[in-house]
Every structure is written in C-alpha cells, then in structure tokens.
Design a protein around this motif. Structure first.
Motif, mmCIF file in Angstrom:
data_model
loop_
_atom_site.group_PDB
_atom_site.id
_atom_site.type_symbol
_atom_site.label_atom_id
_atom_site.label_comp_id
_atom_site.label_asym_id
_atom_site.label_seq_id
_atom_site.Cartn_x
_atom_site.Cartn_y
_atom_site.Cartn_z
ATOM 1 N N UNK A 117 0.835 -1.145 -0.056
ATOM 2 C CA UNK A 117 -0.031 -0.118 0.093
ATOM 3 C C UNK A 117 0.894 1.216 -0.001
ATOM 4 N N UNK A 118 2.019 1.338 0.812
ATOM 5 C CA UNK A 118 2.667 2.549 0.641
ATOM 6 C C UNK A 118 3.561 2.528 -0.645
ATOM 7 N N UNK A 119 3.979 1.576 -1.271
ATOM 8 C CA UNK A 119 4.519 1.468 -2.506
ATOM 9 C C UNK A 119 3.479 2.279 -3.694
ATOM 10 N N UNK A 120 2.381 1.813 -3.329
ATOM 11 C CA UNK A 120 1.356 2.237 -4.213
ATOM 12 C C UNK A 120 0.837 3.858 -3.879
ATOM 13 N N UNK A 121 0.923 4.068 -2.819
ATOM 14 C CA UNK A 121 0.538 5.479 -2.251
ATOM 15 C C UNK A 121 -0.936 5.287 -2.148
ATOM 16 N N UNK A 122 -1.545 4.213 -1.816
ATOM 17 C CA UNK A 122 -3.173 4.135 -1.941
ATOM 18 C C UNK A 122 -3.671 2.904 -1.087
ATOM 19 N N UNK A 123 -4.546 3.147 -0.111
ATOM 20 C CA UNK A 123 -5.116 2.042 0.554
ATOM 21 C C UNK A 123 -4.281 1.653 1.843
ATOM 22 N N UNK A 124 -4.449 0.762 2.272
ATOM 23 C CA UNK A 124 -3.805 0.334 3.549
ATOM 24 C C UNK A 124 -3.702 -1.101 3.716
ATOM 25 N N UNK A 125 -2.717 -1.724 4.805
ATOM 26 C CA UNK A 125 -2.610 -3.068 4.490
ATOM 27 C C UNK A 125 -3.936 -4.091 4.462
ATOM 28 N N UNK A 126 -4.955 -3.469 5.055
ATOM 29 C CA UNK A 126 -6.352 -4.329 4.916
ATOM 30 C C UNK A 126 -6.766 -4.510 3.782
ATOM 31 N N UNK A 127 -6.655 -3.320 2.784
ATOM 32 C CA UNK A 127 -7.110 -3.325 1.429
ATOM 33 C C UNK A 127 -6.307 -4.126 0.648
ATOM 34 N N UNK A 128 -4.897 -4.343 0.873
ATOM 35 C CA UNK A 128 -4.061 -5.050 0.294
ATOM 36 C C UNK A 128 -4.267 -6.562 0.432
ATOM 37 N N UNK A 129 -4.483 -6.659 1.717
ATOM 38 C CA UNK A 129 -4.722 -8.327 2.242
ATOM 39 C C UNK A 129 -6.430 -8.700 1.696
ATOM 40 N N UNK A 130 -7.276 -7.914 1.403
ATOM 41 C CA UNK A 130 -8.369 -8.250 0.842
ATOM 42 C C UNK A 130 -8.273 -8.350 -0.527
ATOM 43 N N UNK A 131 -7.551 -7.535 -1.223
ATOM 44 C CA UNK A 131 -7.261 -7.899 -2.623
ATOM 45 C C UNK A 131 -6.401 -9.266 -2.793
ATOM 46 N N UNK A 132 -5.462 -9.584 -2.018
ATOM 47 C CA UNK A 132 -4.546 -10.775 -1.922
ATOM 48 C C UNK A 132 -5.546 -12.048 -1.945
ATOM 49 N N UNK A 133 -6.548 -11.942 -0.901
ATOM 50 C CA UNK A 133 -7.116 -12.929 -0.639
ATOM 51 C C UNK A 133 -8.299 -13.231 -1.601
#
Length: 138
Positions: A28-44
């Motif tokens: 999320x930091x590299x993207x500059x958008x969202x947060x860990x939970x959003x990335x986790x949701x995408x990945x799952x």
C-alpha cells in the motif's frame, strides 16, 4: 472494492522478485493508496494468479491457511526464514516465519519508475471515475 485498485495491487505484487517479500503495508505504501487491510483483501480474493506468497503480514508469517504451500515456495526461492533450523528443513515441523528484514524487497530505480506509473494510472482512473460519479463530463 474497485477493480482499478485490485489491478494496481496485483501489478505491484508481480514486480516482487523470487526470494524476496513485502508486507501488505509495504504494497500500500509503494502504491500510495489504501492500507494493509485493503491489500490483504485484494490478495485473498484476487491474488491466486500472482506470487501471493511474497506478500506477508508485517510479522513475516505466511498467509493464514496457506503456510505449507508458501513454505514450499520460500524453500524453492531461497527466501530467508527465521526459526527454521536444520530439523525443520527436513520435517517442515516447528515454528517459522519469513525473515522480513532480510527478505524485504528493495526495488531498483527502474522498478520504482514502474510502480510510480502504476500508482499514477490508478490515480487517473479513480479520478475519472469519481468525476463521472459526480455527474460531470469526463
């Protein structure tokens, strides 16, 4: 969750090389958008087609429920592990995690440029959608 965000997260994950890892928060930091939970949701929900095992909790633990499969990838790729002793490597039993400080991906300048392009494209696409949602012409 917007498909534009999903595509951007997956594009960043595809850049992580074998033997390296990042946390959900790193993505999320590299993207500059969202947060860990959003990335986790995408990945799952959408991450099965990318090297999902390279994206971890900040603790270095593999995605829950996928530890055995992830471990096979880590051993094949030479990903640094913590708590993995010689007996562990023979049996696969015991407590382990990815040594995230040692395994953390450090992007090259070219990879940073690619991520900047992904982030900029995401921002443009989301901006266009928000303008369209407001009823304004695009």
């Amino acid at each position: 969750m917007r498909i534009e965000y999903v595509e951007a997260v997956l594009a960043v994950v595809e850049l992580v090389p074998p033997g390296s890892a990042v946390s959900y928060g790193d993505v999320s930091e590299l993207l500059g958008s969202g947060g860990p939970r959003q990335v986790g949701s995408v990945m799952s929900h959408y991450g099965s087609g990318v090297p999902w095992w390279r994206v971890l909790k900040a603790s270095g633990h593999a995605p829950e429920g996928h530890e055995s499969e992830a471990l096979r990838h880590y051993l094949e790729e030479g990903t640094p592990l913590a708590g993995a002793h010689e007996s562990f490597l023979r049996t696969g039993e015991g407590r382990w995690r990815v040594d995230l400080p040692a395994a953390r991906w450090t992007p090259t300048d070219a990879e940073f440029d690619r991520m900047d392009a992904i982030a900029e494209q995401l921002e443009r696409r989301l901006h266009r959608l928000s303008v369209a949602d407001d009823g304004m012409s695009v």
